[in-house]
Design an enzyme around this catalytic site. Structure first.
Site, PDB file in Angstrom:
ATOM      1  N   TYR A  24       0.790  -1.233   0.000  1.00  0.00           N
ATOM      2  CA  TYR A  24       0.000   0.000   0.000  1.00  0.00           C
ATOM      3  C   TYR A  24       0.818   1.277   0.000  1.00  0.00           C
ATOM      4  O   TYR A  24       0.256   2.364  -0.075  1.00  0.00           O
ATOM      5  CB  TYR A  24      -0.958  -0.003   1.197  1.00  0.00           C
ATOM      6  CG  TYR A  24      -1.908  -1.173   1.172  1.00  0.00           C
ATOM      7  CD1 TYR A  24      -2.928  -1.217   0.234  1.00  0.00           C
ATOM      8  CD2 TYR A  24      -1.765  -2.246   2.044  1.00  0.00           C
ATOM      9  CE1 TYR A  24      -3.796  -2.300   0.183  1.00  0.00           C
ATOM     10  CE2 TYR A  24      -2.636  -3.327   2.000  1.00  0.00           C
ATOM     11  CZ  TYR A  24      -3.645  -3.353   1.065  1.00  0.00           C
ATOM     12  OH  TYR A  24      -4.506  -4.425   1.009  1.00  0.00           O
ATOM     13  N   ASN A  75     -12.296   4.857  -2.209  1.00  0.00           N
ATOM     14  CA  ASN A  75     -11.526   3.626  -2.012  1.00  0.00           C
ATOM     15  C   ASN A  75     -12.258   2.830  -0.942  1.00  0.00           C
ATOM     16  O   ASN A  75     -12.098   3.074   0.248  1.00  0.00           O
ATOM     17  CB  ASN A  75     -10.099   3.927  -1.574  1.00  0.00           C
ATOM     18  CG  ASN A  75      -9.262   2.678  -1.444  1.00  0.00           C
ATOM     19  OD1 ASN A  75      -9.773   1.567  -1.370  1.00  0.00           O
ATOM     20  ND2 ASN A  75      -7.947   2.858  -1.381  1.00  0.00           N
ATOM     21  N   HIS A  81     -15.249  -5.954  -2.480  1.00  0.00           N
ATOM     22  CA  HIS A  81     -15.524  -7.318  -2.900  1.00  0.00           C
ATOM     23  C   HIS A  81     -16.705  -7.945  -2.169  1.00  0.00           C
ATOM     24  O   HIS A  81     -17.077  -9.079  -2.475  1.00  0.00           O
ATOM     25  CB  HIS A  81     -14.281  -8.175  -2.675  1.00  0.00           C
ATOM     26  CG  HIS A  81     -13.023  -7.440  -2.982  1.00  0.00           C
ATOM     27  ND1 HIS A  81     -12.651  -7.108  -4.270  1.00  0.00           N
ATOM     28  CD2 HIS A  81     -12.065  -6.931  -2.169  1.00  0.00           C
ATOM     29  CE1 HIS A  81     -11.506  -6.435  -4.229  1.00  0.00           C
ATOM     30  NE2 HIS A  81     -11.144  -6.315  -2.976  1.00  0.00           N
ATOM     31  N   ASP A  88     -25.293  -0.449  -3.805  1.00  0.00           N
ATOM     32  CA  ASP A  88     -26.627   0.131  -3.940  1.00  0.00           C
ATOM     33  C   ASP A  88     -26.639   1.612  -3.575  1.00  0.00           C
ATOM     34  O   ASP A  88     -27.356   2.408  -4.197  1.00  0.00           O
ATOM     35  CB  ASP A  88     -27.630  -0.641  -3.091  1.00  0.00           C
ATOM     36  CG  ASP A  88     -27.946  -2.017  -3.661  1.00  0.00           C
ATOM     37  OD1 ASP A  88     -27.523  -2.323  -4.794  1.00  0.00           O
ATOM     38  OD2 ASP A  88     -28.613  -2.800  -2.952  1.00  0.00           O
ATOM     39  N   HIS A 101      -8.065   2.286  -5.937  1.00  0.00           N
ATOM     40  CA  HIS A 101      -7.310   1.368  -5.088  1.00  0.00           C
ATOM     41  C   HIS A 101      -5.833   1.715  -5.203  1.00  0.00           C
ATOM     42  O   HIS A 101      -5.346   2.046  -6.294  1.00  0.00           O
ATOM     43  CB  HIS A 101      -7.537  -0.088  -5.492  1.00  0.00           C
ATOM     44  CG  HIS A 101      -8.958  -0.504  -5.328  1.00  0.00           C
ATOM     45  ND1 HIS A 101      -9.494  -0.806  -4.096  1.00  0.00           N
ATOM     46  CD2 HIS A 101      -9.967  -0.614  -6.230  1.00  0.00           C
ATOM     47  CE1 HIS A 101     -10.774  -1.106  -4.252  1.00  0.00           C
ATOM     48  NE2 HIS A 101     -11.084  -0.984  -5.531  1.00  0.00           N
ATOM     49  N   LEU A 102      -5.141   1.629  -4.083  1.00  0.00           N
ATOM     50  CA  LEU A 102      -3.708   1.904  -4.063  1.00  0.00           C
ATOM     51  C   LEU A 102      -2.922   0.835  -4.808  1.00  0.00           C
ATOM     52  O   LEU A 102      -1.999   1.123  -5.554  1.00  0.00           O
ATOM     53  CB  LEU A 102      -3.215   2.005  -2.616  1.00  0.00           C
ATOM     54  CG  LEU A 102      -3.835   3.140  -1.799  1.00  0.00           C
ATOM     55  CD1 LEU A 102      -3.601   2.913  -0.317  1.00  0.00           C
ATOM     56  CD2 LEU A 102      -3.300   4.470  -2.242  1.00  0.00           C
ATOM     57  N   SER A 103      -3.292  -0.415  -4.602  1.00  0.00           N
ATOM     58  CA  SER A 103      -2.604  -1.535  -5.234  1.00  0.00           C
ATOM     59  C   SER A 103      -3.355  -1.972  -6.487  1.00  0.00           C
ATOM     60  O   SER A 103      -4.510  -1.614  -6.685  1.00  0.00           O
ATOM     61  CB  SER A 103      -2.493  -2.714  -4.259  1.00  0.00           C
ATOM     62  OG  SER A 103      -3.768  -3.258  -4.005  1.00  0.00           O
ATOM     63  N   ARG A 112      -9.809 -10.715  -4.721  1.00  0.00           N
ATOM     64  CA  ARG A 112      -9.786  -9.265  -4.931  1.00  0.00           C
ATOM     65  C   ARG A 112     -10.090  -8.875  -6.377  1.00  0.00           C
ATOM     66  O   ARG A 112     -10.191  -7.696  -6.697  1.00  0.00           O
ATOM     67  CB  ARG A 112      -8.429  -8.695  -4.535  1.00  0.00           C
ATOM     68  CG  ARG A 112      -8.118  -8.839  -3.064  1.00  0.00           C
ATOM     69  CD  ARG A 112      -6.805  -8.132  -2.729  1.00  0.00           C
ATOM     70  NE  ARG A 112      -6.294  -8.531  -1.440  1.00  0.00           N
ATOM     71  CZ  ARG A 112      -6.675  -8.006  -0.276  1.00  0.00           C
ATOM     72  NH1 ARG A 112      -7.567  -7.044  -0.245  1.00  0.00           N
ATOM     73  NH2 ARG A 112      -6.144  -8.436   0.852  1.00  0.00           N
TER      74      ARG A 112
END
Length: 153
Positions: A24, A75, A81, A88, A101-103, A112
């Site tokens: 991260y 994020n 997931h 919703d 997302h950082l990664s 993931r």
């Protein structure tokens, strides 16, 4: 009127800088928020940053953004997931949301690879560390500017 955006950070992001820095990055959440505030000033927009480890609080933040935000950089962390409720909420608020997302989540564990959030988002940006947020904010700000210019002509 100045455009405004919500920067929404989900589960475990309060631990950035110490939590798996090889995945991260070394930046803390406070450092990322400071960089985003500087970028917002450069872009001529305003931002509000919020982080929670609680799904309900994230949903409330999304609902609240309807009243003041032109878009959301989100994020969701691991909620990406698992959370139909966040999916919703995004679908219900009627403002553009960019998932970040950082990664690079698709280069990681198989669980993931699937995002419940992505299908209701304007777009997704992953794998660029803290710059994923910056890319998303730039995209929203430029998109809003283009739409405003089109509506005026």
């Amino acid at each position: 009127m100045k455009k405004a955006y919500l920067i929404l950070h989900g589960a475990n992001l309060n631990l950035l800088g110490t939590r798996e820095p090889q995945v991260y990055g070394a930046e803390t959440l406070a450092e990322i928020n400071a960089r985003l505030h500087a970028l917002a000033q450069e872009l001529g927009v305003s931002i509000r940053c919020f982080q929670s480890n609680h799904e309900g609080e994230l949903i409330e933040a999304l609902h609240g953004a309807r009243a003041w935000a032109d878009g959301v950089v989100f994020n969701p962390g691991a909620f990406t997931h698992t959370s139909i409720a966040l999916r919703d909420a995004i679908a219900a608020i009627g403002i553009p949301v960019v998932e970040v997302h950082l990664s690079n989540v698709v280069a990681r564990e198989e669980f993931r690879h699937r995002s419940l959030i992505a299908p209701v988002c304007l777009g997704s940006i992953a794998g660029f560390g803290w710059q994923s947020y910056a890319l998303a904010l730039r995209a929203l700000a430029e998109r809003s500017g283009t739409e405003v210019a089109r509506q005026a002509s």
